[in-house]
Structures are given as structure tokens and as C-alpha cells.
Design a protein around this motif. Structure first.
Motif, PDB file in Angstrom:
ATOM      1  N   LEU A  37       0.927  -1.372   0.142  1.00  0.00           N
ATOM      2  CA  LEU A  37       0.315  -0.242   0.114  1.00  0.00           C
ATOM      3  C   LEU A  37       0.379   1.363  -0.056  1.00  0.00           C
ATOM      4  O   LEU A  37       2.346   0.944   0.279  1.00  0.00           O
ATOM      5  N   GLN A  38       0.311   2.664  -0.292  1.00  0.00           N
ATOM      6  CA  GLN A  38       0.918   3.808  -0.058  1.00  0.00           C
ATOM      7  C   GLN A  38       0.976   3.907   0.941  1.00  0.00           C
ATOM      8  O   GLN A  38       0.763   3.636   1.522  1.00  0.00           O
ATOM      9  N   PRO A  39       1.780   5.044   0.840  1.00  0.00           N
ATOM     10  CA  PRO A  39       2.168   5.628   2.845  1.00  0.00           C
ATOM     11  C   PRO A  39       0.969   6.468   3.119  1.00  0.00           C
ATOM     12  O   PRO A  39       0.539   7.152   2.645  1.00  0.00           O
ATOM     13  N   MET A  40       0.752   6.360   4.396  1.00  0.00           N
ATOM     14  CA  MET A  40      -0.753   6.879   4.314  1.00  0.00           C
ATOM     15  C   MET A  40      -1.224   8.439   4.230  1.00  0.00           C
ATOM     16  O   MET A  40       0.283   8.970   4.686  1.00  0.00           O
ATOM     17  N   HIS A  41      -2.106   9.169   3.964  1.00  0.00           N
ATOM     18  CA  HIS A  41      -1.881  10.759   4.440  1.00  0.00           C
ATOM     19  C   HIS A  41      -2.281  10.881   5.722  1.00  0.00           C
ATOM     20  O   HIS A  41      -3.029  10.741   6.165  1.00  0.00           O
ATOM     21  N   MET A  42      -1.824  11.917   6.330  1.00  0.00           N
ATOM     22  CA  MET A  42      -1.972  12.325   7.979  1.00  0.00           C
ATOM     23  C   MET A  42      -1.393  13.924   7.960  1.00  0.00           C
ATOM     24  O   MET A  42      -0.680  14.009   8.118  1.00  0.00           O
ATOM     25  N   GLN A  43      -1.783  14.057   6.987  1.00  0.00           N
ATOM     26  CA  GLN A  43      -2.365  15.820   6.651  1.00  0.00           C
ATOM     27  C   GLN A  43      -2.588  16.516   8.087  1.00  0.00           C
ATOM     28  O   GLN A  43      -1.786  17.454   8.837  1.00  0.00           O
ATOM     29  N   GLU A  44      -2.684  15.798   8.797  1.00  0.00           N
ATOM     30  CA  GLU A  44      -2.884  16.549  10.678  1.00  0.00           C
ATOM     31  C   GLU A  44      -2.487  15.507  11.809  1.00  0.00           C
ATOM     32  O   GLU A  44      -2.904  14.581  11.642  1.00  0.00           O
ATOM     33  N   PRO A  45      -2.502  15.737  12.825  1.00  0.00           N
ATOM     34  CA  PRO A  45      -2.382  14.771  14.184  1.00  0.00           C
ATOM     35  C   PRO A  45      -4.543  14.098  13.846  1.00  0.00           C
ATOM     36  O   PRO A  45      -5.135  15.037  13.812  1.00  0.00           O
ATOM     37  N   SER A 104      -8.148   4.977   7.805  1.00  0.00           N
ATOM     38  CA  SER A 104      -7.328   4.174   8.778  1.00  0.00           C
ATOM     39  C   SER A 104      -8.220   4.248   9.869  1.00  0.00           C
ATOM     40  O   SER A 104      -8.407   4.790  10.285  1.00  0.00           O
ATOM     41  N   TRP A 105      -7.844   2.346  10.243  1.00  0.00           N
ATOM     42  CA  TRP A 105      -8.192   2.101  12.058  1.00  0.00           C
ATOM     43  C   TRP A 105      -7.262   3.025  13.145  1.00  0.00           C
ATOM     44  O   TRP A 105      -7.817   3.149  14.260  1.00  0.00           O
ATOM     45  N   MET A 106      -6.421   3.567  12.063  1.00  0.00           N
ATOM     46  CA  MET A 106      -5.477   4.779  12.872  1.00  0.00           C
ATOM     47  C   MET A 106      -6.198   6.091  13.097  1.00  0.00           C
ATOM     48  O   MET A 106      -5.576   6.986  14.265  1.00  0.00           O
ATOM     49  N   ASP A 107      -7.374   6.342  12.160  1.00  0.00           N
ATOM     50  CA  ASP A 107      -7.574   7.716  12.001  1.00  0.00           C
ATOM     51  C   ASP A 107      -8.051   7.894  13.831  1.00  0.00           C
ATOM     52  O   ASP A 107      -9.400   7.062  13.991  1.00  0.00           O
ATOM     53  N   ALA A 108      -8.584   8.933  14.599  1.00  0.00           N
ATOM     54  CA  ALA A 108      -8.997   9.123  15.589  1.00  0.00           C
ATOM     55  C   ALA A 108     -10.650   9.246  15.084  1.00  0.00           C
ATOM     56  O   ALA A 108     -11.199   8.869  16.112  1.00  0.00           O
TER      57      ALA A 108
END
Length: 477
Positions: A37-45, A104-108
Motif C-alpha cells: 500500500l501507499q504511505p498513509m495520508h497524515m495531513q494533521e494529528p 484507516s483504523w489509526m484515524d481518530a
């Protein structure tokens, strides 16, 4: 009369890659395809998104690769089992296309009830629901991939339509539910043209990725636990009841209809920490490993096997991703002196994984009132003989790994085999298709040392480090 050999496809859509494996009916791998998979988008915390249409696009690449390597006739592939990563959220337009990138499951945001802020969103579903629609055109999904912030009744495996449970969702926004082993639909011509998967074969419902992995690891017996070594590391034990108000574990849907998996508290970014450490070492370690004829991980395992149990006092705390109830926590390595090098650091991370999961499993077993007699390890980390022995020594019980350690794809294939009547029960299919690779017995001297480290220091280490980290959190945001 010569019987034509038949095959089953198992899709394993994970956090880091999409994998498609083709099995024969005995559970042997015939061929496979994989796409990172491509690296995740993490534009902000708090925002962690799968970019673009990455889950589907990577599945296309992996499917085509598997089919390119397939030595048989496409018409002898009789079914496809679909398993994808859990706790994600896919927001779809009326036509089933993505309204936004998959969360993602890691998204708040996925840890909170859905908020309807985008008027283009017509459906809210899981990754399995989205991929099911791409494969079949149907708006259906397995009930066993709905855990977390979903209006699901865990007793009935059906939607709970009470207004206070639905929140801002409506029944029209949710897919129809199917049980593991049910047919979700058949592969459409459009999906077949995109992926190379044979048109018209049935797509079979499985469950969430951890439950499917448990099935593919042969986790059916009482007093046995499975430790799944993934980006998120968790331990599971099978059960028939849905207990309430537990603290050391929670109840997850199993891949067998109306049965459950008891899942311990786990390690967030578990095996990710191993990958992080390998990347931290840079090109120099890659060159040395290449010259030695090994992968970086194999090279580090060879070095670390010469380090004594306990890593000469170097201990690691695996909070590289802080838990929600303790956001101030950070990853820690403590106890350095001049003896320590990269092999100590690497072994210390492996020992931290085993020690942390030992405490998680002990707490779960105590609450269930079930003694642990056997341990199964699954996931890519189980390829490490060093890590397998560390688990056996830390847990103090026989510890095994199976021939197919990426067992989610095999679990998906087992669901197909039962659904299509190849085997009469999940037990019969598992007995035939899952095979133990080898078993590790505890080293008594190492077991005694790990027990002392755990009881006297490691089990309560965060009680000491939390005080420092809370103060540091006021300085470093």
C-alpha cells in the motif's frame, strides 16, 4: 474418470499490503500476488487516510500477479474468500464509488460515532463492504467485520436500529449483512476485466482480518491462544458466549457463524516498530545483510541470537503509538551501557513484544478463568526462529507456528471450502487445510529469568516512566 483439480482464492487486504493467494483444496499455496500500500495520508494529528483508491488499486495489482503465476485453468478456480483490515471506515457515493479516502483504523475519527458532514455520502461501510461492492456490484457485507463505532448487535449479528444507537446513520446508509460463509455475490465482468479474477465465481463472506487469521491458524481448541504479529499485535482465544463488562479482553466476532473470539488488549504499531528499527539503521545494514546473503531481518536475527536472554538489562516499552487513555506515553528504551549495540536493541524490541503480550494474555486468561496450555504465533514475525523461542521462553508453554504464516488468506479459503460444501464443517476444513510447521519448547533457564524480569520490573515499568512522560508532554506536543 480423471477429476479436475480445483482451487480457491483468498484475499488478504491488510494495513501494509494487499495479498491474493490461490490454494488447492488441501490448503497448499499454489501461487500468490502482493502489492504494498501507499504511505498513509497524515495531513494533521489524528487524520490517517488511505490515499486515492489505494485499497482497490493494490488489489488489482496483487490479483493480476497471482493470476499471472497461476499454472492451472482459470475455470478451475471455484470461489473467492474476501478478508480485509478491520476498524476502517469507507464513505461511498450513491453509485458505490468513494466519496472520500478510506479512513484507516489509526484515524481518530473511526473511534467516534459517524458524523454526516459530507452530503455526497450515501453509504457508510467497512473496507470489506467497499471491496465487496467493487467485486460484485452488491451493497452487502459480512456482519463479522463490524466492531467499534457501528450500530451492531453483537448477540444477534444484526443492525441495532434504535435511534440512540444509530446516531447520525440511517438504515438506508448501511449495507445488508451476511454471515461468514454466505455468498456475497459473484465477480462481475468489470471486476474480472480489472483484476484478472475469473468472472462469475462466488465471493464468500468471511469476517474481520484478525478472526480470519485465527481460523487460518487453526485456533479452535480451548486453552489455546493465538498471538497475531501484525501492525497491531493482539492475542485471541475462542469462545461461544458474549460476556459483558470485561476489562482484560473484548468480544470479537469469529469467522464461524455465531461464535466469538476473545481478544486481549494489544500493542499498537507492534511489528511496525520492528520495521521502524530496521529502517532507522539505514543503508549500511542493508549492504551488510546483502553481503551476508540475508534479508535485513534475518541478519538482525542472526546477530541477536548471540545476545543473552534479557538483552543485558536493556528493556523496551512499546508505546510508539500512545494509547488513547494515556496520550503522553512514548516509546522507551531504558538500561543502556557500553555493552549494548544494535543487536541488543533489536532483541530488546522482540522481548518487549513477548513480555507485553504475556501480561495481556495472563490478564485475559485470569478473567476468563481458563489456563493457557498452548500458544500459536501467526504473521510474518513468526518466520523468526529467535522470536518464536523468545515467546516460548516468556510464556512458558509449547509454542507453534503453521506452514502458512500469512494465515488470513488461508482462513478466507477455509470459509470458501465450507461454503461450497468441499468440507462439511469448519473443524473438518481446518483439520485438512491447516498444518503445524514446528513447535518450540521453553528453555527453563530463560523462562525463569524472563519471569523474574517481568514480575520485578517490566510488568509495572510504566508506573515509573509515566511520571516523567507526563512532565515531558507539557513541553513537547
Amino acid at each position: 474418470m480423471i477429476m479436475t483439480k480445483k482451487y480457491i482464492m483468498g484475499i488478504d487486504g491488510g494495513s501494509q499490503s494487499s495479498k491474493v493467494v490461490i490454494f488447492d483444496l488441501d490448503g497448499n499455496i499454489v501461487c500468490e500476488g502482493k502489492c504494498a500500500l501507499q504511505p498513509m495520508h497524515m495531513q494533521e494529528p489524528g487524520v490517517v487516510e488511505h490515499p486515492n483508491d489505494d485499497l482497490w488499486d493494490s488489489l488489482i495489482v496483487a490479483s493480476k500477479e497471482a493470476m499471472d503465476y497461476f499454472p492451472g485453468n482459470k475455470e478451475d478456480i471455484i470461489g473467492l474468500g474476501l478478508c480485509t483490515i478491520r476498524f476502517c471506515r469507507a464513505l461511498l457515493k450513491r453509485d458505490g464509488s468513494l466519496a472520500e479516502p478510506v479512513l484507516s483504523w489509526m484515524d481518530a475519527r473511526v473511534s467516534k460515532p459517524y458524523e454526516h458532514v459530507n452530503p455526497e455520502v450515501a453509504y457508510v461501510t467497512t473496507t470489506s463492504g467497499y471491496i465487496t461492492h467493487r467485486l460484485t456490484g452488491n451493497f452487502v457485507d459480512t456482519a463479522a467485520n463490524y466492531q467499534g463505532q457501528w450500530p451492531i448487535d453483537t448477540d444477534t449479528w444484526e443492525w441495532d436500529e434504535a435511534p440512540d444507537v444509530m446516531g447520525q446513520l440511517s438504515r438506508e446508509m448501511l449495507f445488508d449483512l451476511k454471515m461468514p460463509g454466505d455468498v456475497l455475490g459473484t465477480v462481475t465482468k468489470a471486476a474480472a476485466d480489472a483484476t484478472g479474477i475469473p468472472e462469475g465465481i462466488p465471493v464468500i463472506a468471511t469476517a474481520n482480518d484478525k478472526a480470519v487469521e485465527a481460523l487460518g491458524s487453526g485456533l479452535l481448541a480451548e486453552k489455546t491462544a493465538l498471538v497475531s504479529l501484525g501492525t497491531y499485535i493482539a492475542a485471541m482465544m475462542p469462545g461461544l458466549e458474549n460476556p459483558r463488562d470485561t476489562t482484560a479482553f473484548w468480544t470479537n466476532f469469529a469467522s464461524t457463524p455465531h461464535q466469538y473470539l476473545y481478544e486481549s488488549n494489544g500493542i499498537r504499531r507492534g511489528m511496525w516498530t520492528v520495521s521502524w528499527f530496521k529502517e532507522l539503521l539505514g543503508d549500511d545494514i542493508m549492504l551488510k545483510a546483502h553481503q551476508d546473503g540475508h534479508s535485513v531481518e534475518e541478519f538482525l536475527n542472526r546477530e541477536a541470537q548471540h545476545i543473552p536472554a534479557g538483552s543485558d538489562g536493556l528493556m523496551t516499552v512499546l508505546d510508539w503509538l500512545a494509547p488513547g487513555d494515556a496520550p503522553y506515553r512514548k516509546g522507551i528504551m531504558i538500561g543502556f551501557d557500553a555493552r549494548h549495540g544494535r543487536a541488543h536493541m533489536y532483541r530488546s524490541i522482540l522481548e518487549a513484544i513477548a513480555l507485553t503480550m504475556k501480561n495481556r494474555v495472563d490478564d485475559m486468561c485470569a478473567e476468563l478463568g481458563v489456563p493457557l496450555e498452548n500458544l500459536i504465533i501467526s504473521g510474518g514475525g513468526s518466520n523468526s526462529t529467535l522470536l518464536m523461542q523468545i515467546f516460548a521462553d516468556v510464556f512458558g508453554v509449547p509454542t507453534s507456528r503453521t506452514e502458512v504464516n500469512g494465515s488470513a488468506s488461508l482462513g478466507a479459503a477455509i470459509c470458501v471450502a465450507v461454503a461450497l460444501g468441499i468440507y462439511p464443517t469448519y473443524e473438518a476444513a481446518t483439520h485438512k487445510m491447516v498444518r503445524t510447521r514446528d513447535k518450540f519448547q521453553p528453555n527453563q533457564e530463560n523462562q525463569a529469568l524472563y519471569h523474574r524480569i517481568n514480575q520485578e520490573v517490566y510488568k509495572d515499568i510504566t508506573k515509573s516512566t509515566d511520571t516523567i512522560l507526563k512532565k515531558a508532554a507539557l513541553i513537547f506536543q
